[in-house]
Design an enzyme around this catalytic site. Structure first.
Site, PDB file in Angstrom:
ATOM      1  N   ASN A  48      -3.475   1.743 -21.595  1.00 36.65           N
ATOM      2  CA  ASN A  48      -2.233   0.966 -21.522  1.00 36.65           C
ATOM      3  C   ASN A  48      -1.224   1.647 -22.443  1.00 36.65           C
ATOM      4  O   ASN A  48      -1.332   1.561 -23.658  1.00 36.65           O
ATOM      5  CB  ASN A  48      -2.498  -0.479 -21.969  1.00 36.65           C
ATOM      6  CG  ASN A  48      -1.227  -1.289 -22.076  1.00 36.65           C
ATOM      7  OD1 ASN A  48      -0.178  -0.887 -21.566  1.00 36.65           O
ATOM      8  ND2 ASN A  48      -1.313  -2.439 -22.734  1.00 36.65           N
ATOM      9  N   TRP A  49      -0.260   2.293 -21.835  1.00 41.86           N
ATOM     10  CA  TRP A  49       0.694   3.091 -22.631  1.00 41.86           C
ATOM     11  C   TRP A  49       1.824   2.272 -23.229  1.00 41.86           C
ATOM     12  O   TRP A  49       2.644   2.786 -23.986  1.00 41.86           O
ATOM     13  CB  TRP A  49       1.263   4.226 -21.770  1.00 41.86           C
ATOM     14  CG  TRP A  49       0.287   5.336 -21.526  1.00 41.86           C
ATOM     15  CD1 TRP A  49      -0.963   5.452 -22.077  1.00 41.86           C
ATOM     16  CD2 TRP A  49       0.473   6.479 -20.686  1.00 41.86           C
ATOM     17  NE1 TRP A  49      -1.560   6.604 -21.623  1.00 41.86           N
ATOM     18  CE2 TRP A  49      -0.701   7.249 -20.772  1.00 41.86           C
ATOM     19  CE3 TRP A  49       1.517   6.918 -19.875  1.00 41.86           C
ATOM     20  CZ2 TRP A  49      -0.860   8.446 -20.073  1.00 41.86           C
ATOM     21  CZ3 TRP A  49       1.369   8.106 -19.171  1.00 41.86           C
ATOM     22  CH2 TRP A  49       0.185   8.860 -19.273  1.00 41.86           C
ATOM     23  N   LYS A  50       1.948   1.037 -22.809  1.00 39.99           N
ATOM     24  CA  LYS A  50       3.015   0.167 -23.341  1.00 39.99           C
ATOM     25  C   LYS A  50       4.370   0.879 -23.211  1.00 39.99           C
ATOM     26  O   LYS A  50       4.599   1.557 -22.210  1.00 39.99           O
ATOM     27  CB  LYS A  50       2.683  -0.224 -24.785  1.00 39.99           C
ATOM     28  CG  LYS A  50       1.238  -0.704 -24.909  1.00 39.99           C
ATOM     29  CD  LYS A  50       0.873  -1.283 -26.227  1.00 39.99           C
ATOM     30  CE  LYS A  50      -0.591  -1.703 -26.179  1.00 39.99           C
ATOM     31  NZ  LYS A  50      -1.003  -2.464 -27.351  1.00 39.99           N
ATOM     32  N   GLY A  61      -3.938  -3.049 -31.703  1.00 46.20           N
ATOM     33  CA  GLY A  61      -3.042  -2.200 -32.494  1.00 46.20           C
ATOM     34  C   GLY A  61      -3.201  -2.368 -33.998  1.00 46.20           C
ATOM     35  O   GLY A  61      -2.371  -1.892 -34.768  1.00 46.20           O
ATOM     36  N   GLY A 101      -5.093   1.081 -25.837  1.00 45.58           N
ATOM     37  CA  GLY A 101      -3.684   1.367 -26.104  1.00 45.58           C
ATOM     38  C   GLY A 101      -3.530   2.699 -26.814  1.00 45.58           C
ATOM     39  O   GLY A 101      -3.578   3.765 -26.198  1.00 45.58           O
ATOM     40  N   GLY A 102      -3.399   2.645 -28.125  1.00 42.85           N
ATOM     41  CA  GLY A 102      -3.108   3.826 -28.941  1.00 42.85           C
ATOM     42  C   GLY A 102      -3.950   5.053 -28.636  1.00 42.85           C
ATOM     43  O   GLY A 102      -3.423   6.163 -28.496  1.00 42.85           O
ATOM     44  N   HIS A 139      -0.930  -9.485 -20.495  1.00 46.98           N
ATOM     45  CA  HIS A 139      -1.220  -8.788 -21.751  1.00 46.98           C
ATOM     46  C   HIS A 139      -0.656  -9.616 -22.912  1.00 46.98           C
ATOM     47  O   HIS A 139       0.396 -10.247 -22.775  1.00 46.98           O
ATOM     48  CB  HIS A 139      -0.589  -7.389 -21.750  1.00 46.98           C
ATOM     49  CG  HIS A 139      -1.010  -6.587 -22.938  1.00 46.98           C
ATOM     50  ND1 HIS A 139      -0.379  -6.700 -24.151  1.00 46.98           N
ATOM     51  CD2 HIS A 139      -2.031  -5.718 -23.115  1.00 46.98           C
ATOM     52  CE1 HIS A 139      -1.001  -5.915 -25.025  1.00 46.98           C
ATOM     53  NE2 HIS A 139      -2.007  -5.305 -24.416  1.00 46.98           N
ATOM     54  N   GLU A 149       0.957  -8.936 -25.473  1.00 47.33           N
ATOM     55  CA  GLU A 149       2.341  -8.674 -25.886  1.00 47.33           C
ATOM     56  C   GLU A 149       3.326  -9.385 -24.954  1.00 47.33           C
ATOM     57  O   GLU A 149       4.378  -9.838 -25.390  1.00 47.33           O
ATOM     58  CB  GLU A 149       2.592  -7.164 -25.952  1.00 47.33           C
ATOM     59  CG  GLU A 149       1.950  -6.563 -27.205  1.00 47.33           C
ATOM     60  CD  GLU A 149       1.383  -5.170 -27.024  1.00 47.33           C
ATOM     61  OE1 GLU A 149       1.808  -4.445 -26.118  1.00 47.33           O
ATOM     62  OE2 GLU A 149       0.480  -4.820 -27.821  1.00 47.33           O
ATOM     63  N   SER A 173      -8.066  -1.950 -30.365  1.00 48.88           N
ATOM     64  CA  SER A 173      -8.465  -0.881 -31.297  1.00 48.88           C
ATOM     65  C   SER A 173      -9.717  -0.127 -30.850  1.00 48.88           C
ATOM     66  O   SER A 173     -10.545   0.264 -31.677  1.00 48.88           O
ATOM     67  CB  SER A 173      -8.631  -1.442 -32.715  1.00 48.88           C
ATOM     68  OG  SER A 173      -7.393  -1.945 -33.196  1.00 48.88           O
ATOM     69  N   GLU A 188      -9.185  -9.208 -24.788  1.00 47.90           N
ATOM     70  CA  GLU A 188      -8.493  -8.512 -25.871  1.00 47.90           C
ATOM     71  C   GLU A 188      -8.125  -9.516 -26.964  1.00 47.90           C
ATOM     72  O   GLU A 188      -7.093 -10.203 -26.847  1.00 47.90           O
ATOM     73  CB  GLU A 188      -7.217  -7.864 -25.345  1.00 47.90           C
ATOM     74  CG  GLU A 188      -7.461  -6.816 -24.289  1.00 47.90           C
ATOM     75  CD  GLU A 188      -6.335  -5.787 -24.258  1.00 47.90           C
ATOM     76  OE1 GLU A 188      -6.626  -4.610 -24.428  1.00 47.90           O
ATOM     77  OE2 GLU A 188      -5.169  -6.183 -24.102  1.00 47.90           O
TER      78      GLU A 188
HETATM   79  P1  PGA Z   1      -4.851  -0.814 -28.866  1.00 48.14           P
HETATM   80  O1  PGA Z   1      -4.185  -1.676 -27.690  1.00 48.14           O
HETATM   81  O2  PGA Z   1      -5.991  -0.044 -28.243  1.00 48.14           O
HETATM   82  O3  PGA Z   1      -3.775   0.058 -29.380  1.00 48.14           O
HETATM   83  O4  PGA Z   1      -5.361  -1.806 -29.889  1.00 48.14           O
HETATM   84  C1  PGA Z   1      -4.974  -2.282 -26.712  1.00 48.14           C
HETATM   85  C2  PGA Z   1      -4.132  -2.996 -25.705  1.00 48.14           C
HETATM   86  O5  PGA Z   1      -3.064  -3.519 -26.072  1.00 48.14           O
HETATM   87  O6  PGA Z   1      -4.488  -3.077 -24.525  1.00 48.14           O
END
Ligand code: PGA
Length: 250
Positions: free
Chosen positions: A9-11, A173, A233-234, A95, A97, A212, A167
């Protein structure tokens, strides 16, 4: 047997040019993943969706969101028809966010999931508790509400096509990943809820862990009974770490 899945997930990261570099660099990774029976993909920003498709047609490509209405006065939104036109058939829904910043509720997620399924698309439905809820031991109560609302009025035939991502909000994050024991416990709880509703079909539904996830810890999740992959994500942003994630899933 549920097929393993790694979804990045590149956001709000990567320009189209940066996306092109990643997509080209991932061609060999797609071949590797296919060889080992793993699905891999990314969810880039809307503008970059066709770029991934163009430069690595073997990567699974997901939108980070979609609207449930077919068209209309919804400024800033994107429709299912717009995604289908460019051959995008997956979308992340709910998600954390979007739940936090855009008031995405589980009821709204349900409308989106139903609209996607009606269009033969694959929803990746995200659920998870906040830190405050975790500390008050409310995780399962929250998950139950999110699963029940998200899967409302969805047939078992369609439920089998949904991917669920657990999640915990406190782990996204933050570098504070949930232990594999916690993650497995919640993912098995989710499968149990789905089993109550859909019986054996629950065994076909893929459940991912996210929060994470790094090359160093992905293996511990994948070695549990109910976690079928990861939403990352990251650590999905660089081709090197994406490659390590895949290598450590094999
Ligand atoms: P993260 O994000 O791996 O950077 O914690 C995960 C996500 O938001 O799907």
């Amino acid at each position: 047997m549920r097929k393993k899945l790694l979804l990045g997930n590149w956001k709000m990261n990567k320009t189209r040019e940066e996306t092109k570099v990643f997509a080209l660099g991932s061609l060999a990774l797609s071949a590797l993943a296919e060889l080992h029976g793993i699905d891999i993909g990314v969810a880039p920003a809307y503008l970059s969706l066709p770029v991934v498709k163009k430069y690595n047609p073997n990567l699974l490509v997901a939108s980070q969101n979609v609207h449930y209405q077919p068209s209309g006065a919804y400024t800033g939104e994107i429709s299912i028809a717009m995604l289908k036109e460019i051959n995008i058939t997956w979308a992340i829904i709910g998600h954390s966010e979007r739940r936090t910043y855009d008031n995405e509720t589980s009821e709204r997620c349900n409308l989106k999931i139903k609209a996607l399924l009606a269009n033969e698309m694959t929803p990746v439905y995200c659920v998870g508790e906040t830190l405050a809820q975790f500390e008050k031991s409310e995780t399962k109560k929250v998950i139950k509400e999110q699963i029940s609302a998200g899967f409302s009025e969805i047939s078992s035939e369609n439920a089998a096509k949904v991917v669920v991502a657990y999640e915990p909000v406190w782990s996204i994050g933050t570098g504070r990943n949930a232990s594999s024991e916690i993650a497995q416990d919640v993912c098995s709880y989710i499968r149990g809820l789905l089993r109550e509703k859909y019986g054996e079909v629950a065994e076909q539904i893929r459940i991912l862990y996210g929060g994470s996830v790094k090359p160093e810890n992905i293996k511990t999740y994948l070695s549990t009974a109910d976690i079928d992959g990861a939403l990352v994500g990251g650590a999905s942003l660089s081709i090197e770490s994406f490659k390590e994630l895949i290598n450590n899933m094999i």
